[in-house]
Design a protein around this motif. Structure first.
Motif, PDB file in Angstrom:
ATOM      1  N   CYS A   2       0.843  -1.200   0.000  1.00  0.00           N
ATOM      2  CA  CYS A   2       0.000   0.000   0.000  1.00  0.00           C
ATOM      3  C   CYS A   2       0.881   1.255   0.000  1.00  0.00           C
ATOM      4  O   CYS A   2       1.982   1.248   0.544  1.00  0.00           O
ATOM      5  N   GLY A   3       0.333   2.324  -0.550  1.00  0.00           N
ATOM      6  CA  GLY A   3       0.965   3.647  -0.445  1.00  0.00           C
ATOM      7  C   GLY A   3       2.376   3.669  -0.982  1.00  0.00           C
ATOM      8  O   GLY A   3       2.668   3.206  -2.091  1.00  0.00           O
ATOM      9  N   THR A   4       3.274   4.202  -0.155  1.00  0.00           N
ATOM     10  CA  THR A   4       4.663   4.338  -0.574  1.00  0.00           C
ATOM     11  C   THR A   4       5.298   2.974  -0.859  1.00  0.00           C
ATOM     12  O   THR A   4       6.103   2.833  -1.783  1.00  0.00           O
ATOM     13  N   ALA A   5       4.938   1.969  -0.068  1.00  0.00           N
ATOM     14  CA  ALA A   5       5.502   0.634  -0.287  1.00  0.00           C
ATOM     15  C   ALA A   5       5.058   0.103  -1.661  1.00  0.00           C
ATOM     16  O   ALA A   5       5.823  -0.582  -2.361  1.00  0.00           O
ATOM     17  N   VAL A  22       5.337  -5.941   0.629  1.00  0.00           N
ATOM     18  CA  VAL A  22       6.253  -4.873   1.042  1.00  0.00           C
ATOM     19  C   VAL A  22       5.536  -3.993   2.064  1.00  0.00           C
ATOM     20  O   VAL A  22       4.439  -3.501   1.803  1.00  0.00           O
ATOM     21  N   SER A  23       6.147  -3.811   3.220  1.00  0.00           N
ATOM     22  CA  SER A  23       5.511  -2.998   4.259  1.00  0.00           C
ATOM     23  C   SER A  23       6.548  -2.509   5.260  1.00  0.00           C
ATOM     24  O   SER A  23       7.255  -3.313   5.868  1.00  0.00           O
ATOM     25  N   GLN A  24       6.627  -1.218   5.416  1.00  0.00           N
ATOM     26  CA  GLN A  24       7.527  -0.659   6.413  1.00  0.00           C
ATOM     27  C   GLN A  24       7.178  -1.213   7.781  1.00  0.00           C
ATOM     28  O   GLN A  24       8.013  -1.806   8.457  1.00  0.00           O
ATOM     29  N   SER A  25       5.928  -1.041   8.199  1.00  0.00           N
ATOM     30  CA  SER A  25       5.517  -1.408   9.559  1.00  0.00           C
ATOM     31  C   SER A  25       5.372  -2.913   9.747  1.00  0.00           C
ATOM     32  O   SER A  25       5.503  -3.424  10.845  1.00  0.00           O
ATOM     33  N   GLY A  26       5.043  -3.595   8.652  1.00  0.00           N
ATOM     34  CA  GLY A  26       4.760  -5.023   8.761  1.00  0.00           C
ATOM     35  C   GLY A  26       3.411  -5.301   9.392  1.00  0.00           C
ATOM     36  O   GLY A  26       3.090  -6.446   9.727  1.00  0.00           O
ATOM     37  N   VAL A  31       4.853  10.165   9.695  1.00  0.00           N
ATOM     38  CA  VAL A  31       3.842   9.452   8.898  1.00  0.00           C
ATOM     39  C   VAL A  31       4.301   9.358   7.437  1.00  0.00           C
ATOM     40  O   VAL A  31       4.141   8.318   6.793  1.00  0.00           O
ATOM     41  N   ALA A  32       4.875  10.431   6.927  1.00  0.00           N
ATOM     42  CA  ALA A  32       5.351  10.405   5.540  1.00  0.00           C
ATOM     43  C   ALA A  32       6.612   9.550   5.469  1.00  0.00           C
ATOM     44  O   ALA A  32       7.618   9.834   6.112  1.00  0.00           O
ATOM     45  N   SER A  33       6.542   8.509   4.677  1.00  0.00           N
ATOM     46  CA  SER A  33       7.640   7.552   4.608  1.00  0.00           C
ATOM     47  C   SER A  33       8.746   8.045   3.681  1.00  0.00           C
ATOM     48  O   SER A  33       8.483   8.494   2.568  1.00  0.00           O
ATOM     49  N   THR A  34       9.978   7.985   4.142  1.00  0.00           N
ATOM     50  CA  THR A  34      11.105   8.442   3.309  1.00  0.00           C
ATOM     51  C   THR A  34      12.200   7.372   3.266  1.00  0.00           C
ATOM     52  O   THR A  34      12.399   6.715   2.255  1.00  0.00           O
ATOM     53  N   LEU A  89       2.440  11.689  -4.034  1.00  0.00           N
ATOM     54  CA  LEU A  89       1.824  11.230  -2.778  1.00  0.00           C
ATOM     55  C   LEU A  89       2.409  12.002  -1.592  1.00  0.00           C
ATOM     56  O   LEU A  89       1.687  12.469  -0.709  1.00  0.00           O
ATOM     57  N   LYS A  90       3.747  12.121  -1.597  1.00  0.00           N
ATOM     58  CA  LYS A  90       4.406  12.800  -0.475  1.00  0.00           C
ATOM     59  C   LYS A  90       3.900  14.230  -0.346  1.00  0.00           C
ATOM     60  O   LYS A  90       3.580  14.706   0.734  1.00  0.00           O
ATOM     61  N   LEU A  91       3.821  14.928  -1.488  1.00  0.00           N
ATOM     62  CA  LEU A  91       3.374  16.322  -1.448  1.00  0.00           C
ATOM     63  C   LEU A  91       1.931  16.415  -0.951  1.00  0.00           C
ATOM     64  O   LEU A  91       1.605  17.242  -0.101  1.00  0.00           O
ATOM     65  N   LYS A  92       1.069  15.557  -1.467  1.00  0.00           N
ATOM     66  CA  LYS A  92      -0.336  15.592  -1.052  1.00  0.00           C
ATOM     67  C   LYS A  92      -0.475  15.360   0.443  1.00  0.00           C
ATOM     68  O   LYS A  92      -1.202  16.065   1.130  1.00  0.00           O
ATOM     69  N   GLU A  93       0.213  14.342   0.940  1.00  0.00           N
ATOM     70  CA  GLU A  93      -0.100  13.940   2.314  1.00  0.00           C
ATOM     71  C   GLU A  93       0.353  14.938   3.364  1.00  0.00           C
ATOM     72  O   GLU A  93      -0.271  15.028   4.411  1.00  0.00           O
ATOM     73  N   ILE A  94       1.400  15.711   3.080  1.00  0.00           N
ATOM     74  CA  ILE A  94       1.823  16.649   4.131  1.00  0.00           C
ATOM     75  C   ILE A  94       1.650  18.125   3.784  1.00  0.00           C
ATOM     76  O   ILE A  94       1.677  18.963   4.675  1.00  0.00           O
ATOM     77  N   SER A 111       0.554   3.636  10.977  1.00  0.00           N
ATOM     78  CA  SER A 111       0.388   2.248  10.579  1.00  0.00           C
ATOM     79  C   SER A 111      -1.106   1.974  10.511  1.00  0.00           C
ATOM     80  O   SER A 111      -1.866   2.262  11.449  1.00  0.00           O
ATOM     81  N   VAL A 112      -1.542   1.478   9.350  1.00  0.00           N
ATOM     82  CA  VAL A 112      -2.981   1.354   9.081  1.00  0.00           C
ATOM     83  C   VAL A 112      -3.394  -0.096   9.320  1.00  0.00           C
ATOM     84  O   VAL A 112      -3.344  -0.936   8.425  1.00  0.00           O
ATOM     85  N   THR A 113      -3.804  -0.375  10.559  1.00  0.00           N
ATOM     86  CA  THR A 113      -4.083  -1.756  10.936  1.00  0.00           C
ATOM     87  C   THR A 113      -5.557  -2.121  10.797  1.00  0.00           C
ATOM     88  O   THR A 113      -5.987  -3.170  11.230  1.00  0.00           O
TER      89      THR A 113
HETATM   90  O1  M6R Z   1       3.763   0.263   6.892  1.00  0.00           O
HETATM   91  P1  M6R Z   1       3.444   0.146   5.440  1.00  0.00           P
HETATM   92  O2  M6R Z   1       4.659   0.274   4.572  1.00  0.00           O
HETATM   93  O3  M6R Z   1       2.675  -1.089   5.097  1.00  0.00           O
HETATM   94  O4  M6R Z   1       2.503   1.385   5.112  1.00  0.00           O
HETATM   95  C1  M6R Z   1       1.931   1.549   3.860  1.00  0.00           C
HETATM   96  C2  M6R Z   1       1.349   2.929   3.687  1.00  0.00           C
HETATM   97  O5  M6R Z   1       0.330   3.145   4.630  1.00  0.00           O
HETATM   98  C3  M6R Z   1       2.398   4.033   3.798  1.00  0.00           C
HETATM   99  O6  M6R Z   1       3.455   3.845   2.925  1.00  0.00           O
HETATM  100  C4  M6R Z   1       1.766   5.406   3.518  1.00  0.00           C
HETATM  101  O7  M6R Z   1       1.400   5.499   2.180  1.00  0.00           O
HETATM  102  C5  M6R Z   1       2.744   6.535   3.906  1.00  0.00           C
HETATM  103  N1  M6R Z   1       2.127   7.440   4.811  1.00  0.00           N
HETATM  104  C6  M6R Z   1       3.240   7.320   2.727  1.00  0.00           C
HETATM  105  O8  M6R Z   1       4.173   8.281   3.078  1.00  0.00           O
END
Ligand code: M6R
Length: 366
Positions: free
Chosen positions: A58-61, A104-108, A156-159, A242-247, A362-364
């Motif tokens: 999802c999202g950045t991932a 692929v997920s930052q938070s898992g 929140v914005a993933s880099t 996405l980055k620009l929109k979200e912040i 993290s969107v659980t």
């Molecule tokens: O933890 P995750 O990588 O699964 O999260 C996925 C997205 O919710 C996340 O990348 C989101 O799009 C970021 N806020 C973008 O900067």
């Protein structure tokens, strides 16, 4: 805890050189010529047999996954489909034998990504997770894990999670190429050489970070912006948008440059701001003509490119130069100015940079 930075996002942007080195650590053999994954459960035989790959995220991932597709298809010649996890889980994807699914997920912990990977498992697919959190749900349920080792990401914005996911894809792409013998050993060694230069090149871009603050000042009152690019530059454009929109809360759209004249060009008028990426030698001429099209309708264009394409100066209003690397590796560099543009725009607008409205880290939940 922010190490003197004003926000976690700024800190995390600046941590990228170290994060990228950490993603590489332990995954290149001592000769520097080969990729190794010492803890991989998938046997070398089953890796050789992979015929199809799904990437779900999802999202950045997801945007990292779009680059992953280019990387795996061009290095290992395995067909790859990339799906937004919330679409994948409800679309009845077809699972052939020897399919690998990469989550692929930052938070898992992202609910949709977890559900998508469970769906893949139920259908007999092996699952590889690329995640930043050891011991997360996605890491625990996957058959194999590549940890990105970027360190905790708070904003929140993933880099740094994004760029380290890209490094994981380069390594995995080369690993597949080794097993499938789709690249010569010298080609792998040469690409690894370029990969190892990336942290230093990112650091070099970051020494000029503040220059983008002026650009941010100049777009802060815009109602909309466009990002354009072709090939992997288009995938990076999506991430920048996405980055620009979200912040910043400014609406923007990423467009495959060749698609403009099929509709979006109608939105370009006198003064419309466009950010155009041109890092791919093979597509540069095509980009010049797309930029000329938007310029002819009055757009004001910032071009992002490297030193071999200085001719871009003749076509655009401003140029942001990034170091040159292998074409496939360029997203790690070209995304940095886009992260900085989003960051500074949010700062000059006085927004809550690290905790943008309506969003969670993290969107659980679905
Ligand atoms: O933890 P995750 O990588 O699964 O999260 C996925 C997205 O919710 C996340 O990348 C989101 O799009 C970021 N806020 C973008 O900067």
């Amino acid at each position: 805890e922010k190490d003197g930075y004003a926000h976690y996002m700024e800190k995390e942007i600046h941590e990228q050189p170290r994060a990228l080195r950490n993603t590489m650590t332990g995954r290149i053999d001592e000769t520097g010529q080969k990729v190794i994954f010492p803890n991989l459960q998938l046997s070398s035989r089953s890796v050789k047999q992979i015929e199809k790959i799904y990437i779900v995220a999802c999202g950045t991932a997801y945007h990292a996954g779009l680059i992953g597709k280019h990387v795996i298809e061009s290095l290992a010649q395995i067909p790859v489909e990339v799906d937004v996890a919330s679409e994948f889980r409800y679309r009845r994807p077809l699972f052939a034998k020897n399919t690998l699914t990469i989550a692929v997920s930052q938070s898992g912990e992202t609910a949709d990504t977890l559900a998508a990977m469970r769906e893949a498992k139920r259908n007999g697919s092996a699952v590889l997770a690329i995640t930043n959190v050891v011991g997360s749900s996605i890491a625990r349920e996957a058959d194999d894990v590549i940890t990105t080792n970027a360190g905790p990401e708070i904003a929140v914005a993933s880099t740094k999670a994004y760029t380290s996911q890209l490094i994981a894809f380069y390594l995995w792409g080369m690993y597949l190429a080794q097993q499938k013998a789709t690249m010569a050993p010298q080609e792998i060694a040469a690409l690894l050489g370029k990969l190892k230069e990336l942290p230093e090149q990112v650091a070099e871009i970051l020494t000029h970070a503040k220059q983008l603050r002026h650009f941010a000042e100049s777009i802060k009152d815009e109602r909309q912006l466009f990002f354009i690019g072709r090939g992997i530059d288009f995938a990076v454009s999506m991430e920048g948008s996405l980055k620009l929109k979200e912040i910043s809360y400014i609406h923007s759209e990423a467009y495959a440059a060749g698609e403009l004249k099929h509709g979006t060009l109608a939105l370009i008028e006198e003064g419309t701001r466009v950010i155009a990426l041109s890092t791919q030698d093979a597509l540069h001429e095509k980009m010049i003509s797309n930029i000329t099209e938007v310029k002819a309708r009055g757009a004001n264009v910032l071009g992002i490119t490297h030193e071999d394409h200085l001719d871009l100066h003749r076509t655009v209003d401003d140029v942001c130069l990034i170091p040159k690397t292998d074409a496939l590796l360029s997203p790690v560099l070209s995304v940095i100015p886009l992260q900085l543009i989003a960051y500074y725009t949010s700062v000059v607008l006085g927004n809550d940079v690290d905790r943008p409205r309506n969003l969670a880290k993290s969107v659980t939940v679905e």
